[in-house]
Write a protein that holds these residues in place. Structure first.
Motif, PDB file in Angstrom:
ATOM      1  N   LEU A  36       0.833  -1.207   0.000  1.00 40.35           N
ATOM      2  CA  LEU A  36       0.000   0.000   0.000  1.00 40.35           C
ATOM      3  C   LEU A  36       0.864   1.252   0.000  1.00 40.35           C
ATOM      4  O   LEU A  36       0.601   2.218  -0.739  1.00 40.35           O
ATOM      5  CB  LEU A  36      -0.938  -0.007   1.208  1.00 40.35           C
ATOM      6  N   ILE A  37       1.907   1.262   0.816  1.00 35.11           N
ATOM      7  CA  ILE A  37       2.808   2.415   0.876  1.00 35.11           C
ATOM      8  C   ILE A  37       3.444   2.659  -0.490  1.00 35.11           C
ATOM      9  O   ILE A  37       3.557   3.804  -0.950  1.00 35.11           O
ATOM     10  CB  ILE A  37       3.903   2.193   1.938  1.00 35.11           C
ATOM     11  N   THR A  38       3.853   1.582  -1.159  1.00 39.70           N
ATOM     12  CA  THR A  38       4.500   1.724  -2.461  1.00 39.70           C
ATOM     13  C   THR A  38       3.545   2.337  -3.481  1.00 39.70           C
ATOM     14  O   THR A  38       3.913   3.247  -4.230  1.00 39.70           O
ATOM     15  CB  THR A  38       5.003   0.362  -2.961  1.00 39.70           C
ATOM     16  N   PHE A  39       2.312   1.862  -3.510  1.00 40.56           N
ATOM     17  CA  PHE A  39       1.326   2.437  -4.427  1.00 40.56           C
ATOM     18  C   PHE A  39       1.024   3.886  -4.054  1.00 40.56           C
ATOM     19  O   PHE A  39       0.822   4.735  -4.932  1.00 40.56           O
ATOM     20  CB  PHE A  39       0.037   1.609  -4.414  1.00 40.56           C
ATOM     21  N   PHE A  40       0.996   4.173  -2.768  1.00 37.45           N
ATOM     22  CA  PHE A  40       0.708   5.534  -2.302  1.00 37.45           C
ATOM     23  C   PHE A  40       1.774   6.517  -2.802  1.00 37.45           C
ATOM     24  O   PHE A  40       1.484   7.682  -3.077  1.00 37.45           O
ATOM     25  CB  PHE A  40       0.651   5.551  -0.768  1.00 37.45           C
ATOM     26  N   LYS A  41       2.999   6.042  -2.935  1.00 40.06           N
ATOM     27  CA  LYS A  41       4.098   6.903  -3.364  1.00 40.06           C
ATOM     28  C   LYS A  41       4.030   7.263  -4.850  1.00 40.06           C
ATOM     29  O   LYS A  41       4.696   8.210  -5.282  1.00 40.06           O
ATOM     30  CB  LYS A  41       5.439   6.219  -3.072  1.00 40.06           C
ATOM     31  N   VAL A  42       3.271   6.506  -5.619  1.00 40.80           N
ATOM     32  CA  VAL A  42       3.166   6.779  -7.058  1.00 40.80           C
ATOM     33  C   VAL A  42       2.171   7.923  -7.252  1.00 40.80           C
ATOM     34  O   VAL A  42       0.957   7.743  -7.143  1.00 40.80           O
ATOM     35  CB  VAL A  42       2.720   5.521  -7.825  1.00 40.80           C
ATOM     36  N   LYS A  43       2.675   9.088  -7.550  1.00 40.21           N
ATOM     37  CA  LYS A  43       1.850  10.296  -7.630  1.00 40.21           C
ATOM     38  C   LYS A  43       0.824  10.231  -8.754  1.00 40.21           C
ATOM     39  O   LYS A  43      -0.213  10.902  -8.702  1.00 40.21           O
ATOM     40  CB  LYS A  43       2.744  11.519  -7.798  1.00 40.21           C
ATOM     41  N   GLU A  44       1.119   9.441  -9.788  1.00 44.35           N
ATOM     42  CA  GLU A  44       0.195   9.340 -10.920  1.00 44.35           C
ATOM     43  C   GLU A  44      -1.129   8.689 -10.537  1.00 44.35           C
ATOM     44  O   GLU A  44      -2.146   8.878 -11.209  1.00 44.35           O
ATOM     45  CB  GLU A  44       0.837   8.542 -12.055  1.00 44.35           C
ATOM     46  N   ILE A  45      -1.121   7.910  -9.450  1.00 43.06           N
ATOM     47  CA  ILE A  45      -2.339   7.212  -9.017  1.00 43.06           C
ATOM     48  C   ILE A  45      -3.216   8.161  -8.217  1.00 43.06           C
ATOM     49  O   ILE A  45      -2.781   8.738  -7.223  1.00 43.06           O
ATOM     50  CB  ILE A  45      -1.986   5.967  -8.187  1.00 43.06           C
ATOM     51  N   ASN A  46      -4.471   8.302  -8.653  1.00 43.05           N
ATOM     52  CA  ASN A  46      -5.397   9.224  -7.996  1.00 43.05           C
ATOM     53  C   ASN A  46      -6.002   8.635  -6.726  1.00 43.05           C
ATOM     54  O   ASN A  46      -6.095   9.313  -5.704  1.00 43.05           O
ATOM     55  CB  ASN A  46      -6.525   9.607  -8.962  1.00 43.05           C
ATOM     56  N   THR A  47      -6.422   7.379  -6.817  1.00 44.83           N
ATOM     57  CA  THR A  47      -7.098   6.748  -5.683  1.00 44.83           C
ATOM     58  C   THR A  47      -6.713   5.281  -5.605  1.00 44.83           C
ATOM     59  O   THR A  47      -6.606   4.608  -6.632  1.00 44.83           O
ATOM     60  CB  THR A  47      -8.632   6.856  -5.813  1.00 44.83           C
ATOM     61  N   ILE A  48      -6.529   4.793  -4.383  1.00 39.57           N
ATOM     62  CA  ILE A  48      -6.264   3.377  -4.137  1.00 39.57           C
ATOM     63  C   ILE A  48      -7.470   2.791  -3.407  1.00 39.57           C
ATOM     64  O   ILE A  48      -7.893   3.312  -2.367  1.00 39.57           O
ATOM     65  CB  ILE A  48      -5.006   3.179  -3.268  1.00 39.57           C
ATOM     66  N   VAL A  49      -8.032   1.724  -3.954  1.00 36.93           N
ATOM     67  CA  VAL A  49      -9.138   1.025  -3.305  1.00 36.93           C
ATOM     68  C   VAL A  49      -8.559  -0.216  -2.638  1.00 36.93           C
ATOM     69  O   VAL A  49      -8.041  -1.110  -3.308  1.00 36.93           O
ATOM     70  CB  VAL A  49     -10.233   0.633  -4.313  1.00 36.93           C
ATOM     71  N   PRO A 100       4.370  -7.937  -1.016  1.00 38.04           N
ATOM     72  CA  PRO A 100       4.775  -6.694  -0.345  1.00 38.04           C
ATOM     73  C   PRO A 100       5.950  -5.964  -0.975  1.00 38.04           C
ATOM     74  O   PRO A 100       6.157  -4.788  -0.701  1.00 38.04           O
ATOM     75  CB  PRO A 100       5.136  -7.173   1.068  1.00 38.04           C
ATOM     76  N   PHE A 101       6.731  -6.650  -1.822  1.00 35.41           N
ATOM     77  CA  PHE A 101       7.938  -6.020  -2.370  1.00 35.41           C
ATOM     78  C   PHE A 101       7.750  -5.473  -3.785  1.00 35.41           C
ATOM     79  O   PHE A 101       8.722  -5.267  -4.504  1.00 35.41           O
ATOM     80  CB  PHE A 101       9.108  -7.013  -2.363  1.00 35.41           C
ATOM     81  N   VAL A 102       6.511  -5.205  -4.181  1.00 34.35           N
ATOM     82  CA  VAL A 102       6.303  -4.561  -5.474  1.00 34.35           C
ATOM     83  C   VAL A 102       7.019  -3.212  -5.461  1.00 34.35           C
ATOM     84  O   VAL A 102       7.098  -2.544  -4.438  1.00 34.35           O
ATOM     85  CB  VAL A 102       4.799  -4.367  -5.765  1.00 34.35           C
ATOM     86  N   SER A 103       7.558  -2.801  -6.603  1.00 36.91           N
ATOM     87  CA  SER A 103       8.316  -1.546  -6.666  1.00 36.91           C
ATOM     88  C   SER A 103       7.539  -0.469  -7.416  1.00 36.91           C
ATOM     89  O   SER A 103       6.657  -0.768  -8.231  1.00 36.91           O
ATOM     90  CB  SER A 103       9.660  -1.777  -7.372  1.00 36.91           C
ATOM     91  N   THR A 104       7.894   0.779  -7.160  1.00 39.04           N
ATOM     92  CA  THR A 104       7.272   1.882  -7.906  1.00 39.04           C
ATOM     93  C   THR A 104       7.617   1.774  -9.388  1.00 39.04           C
ATOM     94  O   THR A 104       6.810   2.146 -10.247  1.00 39.04           O
ATOM     95  CB  THR A 104       7.724   3.245  -7.360  1.00 39.04           C
ATOM     96  N   LYS A 105       8.798   1.257  -9.710  1.00 36.27           N
ATOM     97  CA  LYS A 105       9.192   1.096 -11.108  1.00 36.27           C
ATOM     98  C   LYS A 105       8.251   0.152 -11.836  1.00 36.27           C
ATOM     99  O   LYS A 105       7.811   0.434 -12.971  1.00 36.27           O
ATOM    100  CB  LYS A 105      10.627   0.571 -11.192  1.00 36.27           C
ATOM    101  N   ILE A 106       7.925  -0.968 -11.212  1.00 37.75           N
ATOM    102  CA  ILE A 106       7.012  -1.931 -11.823  1.00 37.75           C
ATOM    103  C   ILE A 106       5.642  -1.297 -12.035  1.00 37.75           C
ATOM    104  O   ILE A 106       5.020  -1.446 -13.096  1.00 37.75           O
ATOM    105  CB  ILE A 106       6.899  -3.195 -10.946  1.00 37.75           C
ATOM    106  N   ILE A 107       5.162  -0.580 -11.036  1.00 35.75           N
ATOM    107  CA  ILE A 107       3.848   0.068 -11.135  1.00 35.75           C
ATOM    108  C   ILE A 107       3.839   1.086 -12.277  1.00 35.75           C
ATOM    109  O   ILE A 107       2.930   1.090 -13.123  1.00 35.75           O
ATOM    110  CB  ILE A 107       3.491   0.752  -9.806  1.00 35.75           C
ATOM    111  N   LYS A 108       4.853   1.913 -12.324  1.00 37.53           N
ATOM    112  CA  LYS A 108       4.919   2.948 -13.355  1.00 37.53           C
ATOM    113  C   LYS A 108       5.083   2.355 -14.747  1.00 37.53           C
ATOM    114  O   LYS A 108       4.581   2.908 -15.728  1.00 37.53           O
ATOM    115  CB  LYS A 108       6.057   3.920 -13.048  1.00 37.53           C
ATOM    116  N   ASN A 109       5.777   1.232 -14.862  1.00 40.76           N
ATOM    117  CA  ASN A 109       5.939   0.592 -16.163  1.00 40.76           C
ATOM    118  C   ASN A 109       4.611   0.039 -16.688  1.00 40.76           C
ATOM    119  O   ASN A 109       4.353   0.045 -17.897  1.00 40.76           O
ATOM    120  CB  ASN A 109       6.979  -0.521 -16.082  1.00 40.76           C
ATOM    121  N   ASN A 110       3.770  -0.451 -15.780  1.00 40.74           N
ATOM    122  CA  ASN A 110       2.425  -0.879 -16.182  1.00 40.74           C
ATOM    123  C   ASN A 110       1.626   0.312 -16.703  1.00 40.74           C
ATOM    124  O   ASN A 110       0.970   0.229 -17.749  1.00 40.74           O
ATOM    125  CB  ASN A 110       1.685  -1.513 -15.002  1.00 40.74           C
TER     126      ASN A 110
END
Length: 243
Positions: free
Chosen positions: A42-55, A119-129
């Motif tokens: 959750l913290i990692t997704f929260f750090k990705v500024k491009e994401i507006n909302t996390i459900v 738990p170890f997903v990275s911001t890089k992986i999220i942004k690449n998606n």
């Protein structure tokens, strides 16, 4: 002309029971270093500024405790809590329904889904998606890694029948992502999909049935899912080595 910017949403699935771990507490709520496992991703997704909302889709029995925990970090504006269903697909649908009913999601908005037990997903992986979808390189993305092991096909527990080409074996992880209109078609419009939801847990499998183009995003061997006690032990060791 509509110049509205695409919004980006993430659905974090944390409502499973984790029975294979053989623990009294669902694995995603096990506390490690004073933080429950689901909170690391959750913290990692929260750090990705491009994401507006996390459900955050959770087990009903832990709703009150999680709401209190989230409020300590003042995440309420970006993180919304939704109760999950009896299966992965039902939980994902509950998250999608929340986006429809509360945030007026549009067809071209992006939705990422992720297992909170990774738990170890990275911001890089999220942004690449996100990047792959924004560039319209595909309709759906799937994170994963190629196998470094030899893969054998077995038809019983005692006999190997074939050795597969590991260059063509992609071990899926999450996030997976698509525009909302893809999720909408799969989960709300196609009756043939509704009839097989009980036979699969994977969103990409459903997308393939409808001939959607799925692009791959390179994951990481550390982006593993905590499923059993060995995984939990490895997570603790890796977490302590980062201190």
């Amino acid at each position: 002309m509509n110049n509205r910017k695409q919004r980006i949403f993430a659905i974090l699935l944390a409502s499973g029971y984790g029975t294979r771990l053989q623990c009294n507490l669902p694995k995603q709520f096990i506390v490690i270093n004073k933080i429950p496992i689901f909170f690391y991703s959750l913290i990692t997704f929260f750090k990705v500024k491009e994401i507006n909302t996390i459900v955050l889709v959770i087990n009903q029995n832990f709703k009150s405790d999680i709401e209190k925990f989230i409020s300590k970090f003042h995440f309420e504006n970006k993180v919304k809590i939704v109760v999950g269903g009896n299966s992965r697909h039902e939980s994902l649908v509950n998250g999608l329904n929340f986006l429809v009913n509360n945030l007026e999601i549009k067809p071209d908005d992006l939705v990422l889904t992720h297992d909170a037990a990774r738990p170890f997903v990275s911001t890089k992986i999220i942004k690449n998606n996100i990047s792959k979808l924004l560039k319209n390189e595909c309709e759906v993305t799937s994170t994963g890694i190629f196998s470094s092991d030899t893969i054998a096909w077995v038809e019983s527990e005692k006999e190997i029948k074939n050795i597969l080409d590991r260059k063509k074996i992609f071990l899926e992880q999450t996030p997976q992502a698509a525009k909302f209109k893809i999720f909408n078609e799969i989960y709300f419009q196609r009756n043939e999909i509704k009839q097989i939801l009980n036979t699969t847990n994977d969103f990409c499998e459903l997308a393939l049935i409808l001939n959607k183009k799925i692009g791959i995003v390179n994951g990481n061997i550390l982006n593993f899912k905590i499923t059993n006690r060995q995984d939990l032990f490895l997570f603790k060791r890796l977490l302590n080595s980062k201190k």
